[in-house]
Design a protein around this motif. Sequence first.
Motif, PDB file in Angstrom:
ATOM      1  N   ALA A  46       0.822  -1.204   0.000  1.00  0.00           N
ATOM      2  CA  ALA A  46       0.000   0.000   0.000  1.00  0.00           C
ATOM      3  C   ALA A  46       0.860   1.259   0.000  1.00  0.00           C
ATOM      4  O   ALA A  46       0.507   2.257  -0.627  1.00  0.00           O
ATOM      5  N   GLY A  47       1.982   1.221   0.732  1.00  0.00           N
ATOM      6  CA  GLY A  47       2.907   2.341   0.724  1.00  0.00           C
ATOM      7  C   GLY A  47       2.222   3.659   1.039  1.00  0.00           C
ATOM      8  O   GLY A  47       1.559   3.825   2.066  1.00  0.00           O
ATOM      9  N   ALA A  48       2.372   4.636   0.131  1.00  0.00           N
ATOM     10  CA  ALA A  48       1.868   5.989   0.363  1.00  0.00           C
ATOM     11  C   ALA A  48       0.354   6.059   0.447  1.00  0.00           C
ATOM     12  O   ALA A  48      -0.189   7.011   1.020  1.00  0.00           O
ATOM     13  N   GLY A  49      -0.349   5.083  -0.116  1.00  0.00           N
ATOM     14  CA  GLY A  49      -1.801   5.093  -0.012  1.00  0.00           C
ATOM     15  C   GLY A  49      -2.481   4.461  -1.212  1.00  0.00           C
ATOM     16  O   GLY A  49      -2.043   4.630  -2.345  1.00  0.00           O
ATOM     17  N   VAL A  50      -3.556   3.708  -0.945  1.00  0.00           N
ATOM     18  CA  VAL A  50      -4.290   3.027  -1.991  1.00  0.00           C
ATOM     19  C   VAL A  50      -5.700   2.732  -1.483  1.00  0.00           C
ATOM     20  O   VAL A  50      -5.927   2.608  -0.272  1.00  0.00           O
ATOM     21  N   TRP A  51      -6.647   2.650  -2.409  1.00  0.00           N
ATOM     22  CA  TRP A  51      -7.980   2.106  -2.135  1.00  0.00           C
ATOM     23  C   TRP A  51      -8.114   0.822  -2.947  1.00  0.00           C
ATOM     24  O   TRP A  51      -7.776   0.807  -4.135  1.00  0.00           O
ATOM     25  N   ALA A  70      -3.414  11.509   4.964  1.00  0.00           N
ATOM     26  CA  ALA A  70      -3.776  12.616   4.067  1.00  0.00           C
ATOM     27  C   ALA A  70      -3.864  12.123   2.627  1.00  0.00           C
ATOM     28  O   ALA A  70      -4.765  12.534   1.876  1.00  0.00           O
ATOM     29  N   LYS A  71      -2.959  11.230   2.250  1.00  0.00           N
ATOM     30  CA  LYS A  71      -2.964  10.695   0.884  1.00  0.00           C
ATOM     31  C   LYS A  71      -4.217   9.869   0.624  1.00  0.00           C
ATOM     32  O   LYS A  71      -4.863  10.021  -0.426  1.00  0.00           O
ATOM     33  N   ILE A  72      -4.576   8.980   1.548  1.00  0.00           N
ATOM     34  CA  ILE A  72      -5.753   8.149   1.282  1.00  0.00           C
ATOM     35  C   ILE A  72      -7.039   8.978   1.346  1.00  0.00           C
ATOM     36  O   ILE A  72      -8.013   8.663   0.660  1.00  0.00           O
ATOM     37  N   ALA A  73      -7.048  10.048   2.133  1.00  0.00           N
ATOM     38  CA  ALA A  73      -8.212  10.948   2.127  1.00  0.00           C
ATOM     39  C   ALA A  73      -8.327  11.653   0.779  1.00  0.00           C
ATOM     40  O   ALA A  73      -9.429  11.788   0.221  1.00  0.00           O
TER      41      ALA A  73
END
Length: 302
Positions: free
Chosen positions: A107-112, A276-279
């Motif tokens: 997922a690292g920095a962010g993922v959906w 913040a990235k996933i938001a």
Amino acid sequence: MTLSTTTLSPLTAPQNDTSRGISRRTRGQGHGPIVRLMSPSDLGQLLKPFVFLDLFEADASFTGNMPLHPHSGIATITVITEGNLHFDDPDAGSGFIGYGGVEWMRAGAGVWHGKEMSAGTSARIQGFQLWIALPADLENAPVDSQYLEAPAIPQVGPARVILGDYQGIRSPVRAPSGVNYLLVTLAAGQRWEYEPPTGHEVLWLSVSRGAVHSPQLIQAGELVAFTPASGTLKLEAGDKEGAVFVLGSAIPHPHDLKMGNYSVHTSLEALRTGEAKIAELGKRLRAESVQRSGSVSVPIYK
């Protein structure tokens, strides 16, 4: 989650003791077809970088009810122990993950995600989903996904090397170093030994089918944590039936876990960055969903 263990405390072993005795054991807590055996707020604190483990068993169609959801700072590893699931990812193609195959998602920095796997050809499935906490240099790195069918996963005796290196054989999964994860199948009465690499003080095992002796009995549905030591783990399947289990060993994760609802990071700053990235991704995903016409699947949004 309520554990069937004593109060958690740091795993320690007597000086000069090289045995691998069981320090903790749990059957976790059930949520429908899913049993949560470990989470970052309990055994994950002791077994990090392994921070989360689910054992699932259900009609294969239950995957269709999985909602899109976010992650950051961790990698998820899905292993099937019975049946199969179909994967479909625009970047990786499509195919089937059955026994011995693996889905890896950093997922690292962010993922959906949540829609990349669906019912396969089997009526029922069983398997494990594991999270590992990523090191500081990868916790906010770009997303990385792999879907590896069973023939792509190397095998050493009864063990498939899902992550890491074992007896000179390396998994093709692009996982960080210092982490081993094996899927092992033993015939009734079969003996097997695991010698963890140097520095792998963290060691645990969870059985999905049958039972093994270490020499203590470990039954299906249990997760056990072993005391840190340098000795070989010696296992034997029950004499009435075989056993299937996963085993993880690793160099201990050196950071305190900083946790959000869907994220695990090494620092509050990294956690704030990941959340913040996933938001931001969630806001964009919702906006694009409104613009789409008809029903369009979004397996992974990054």
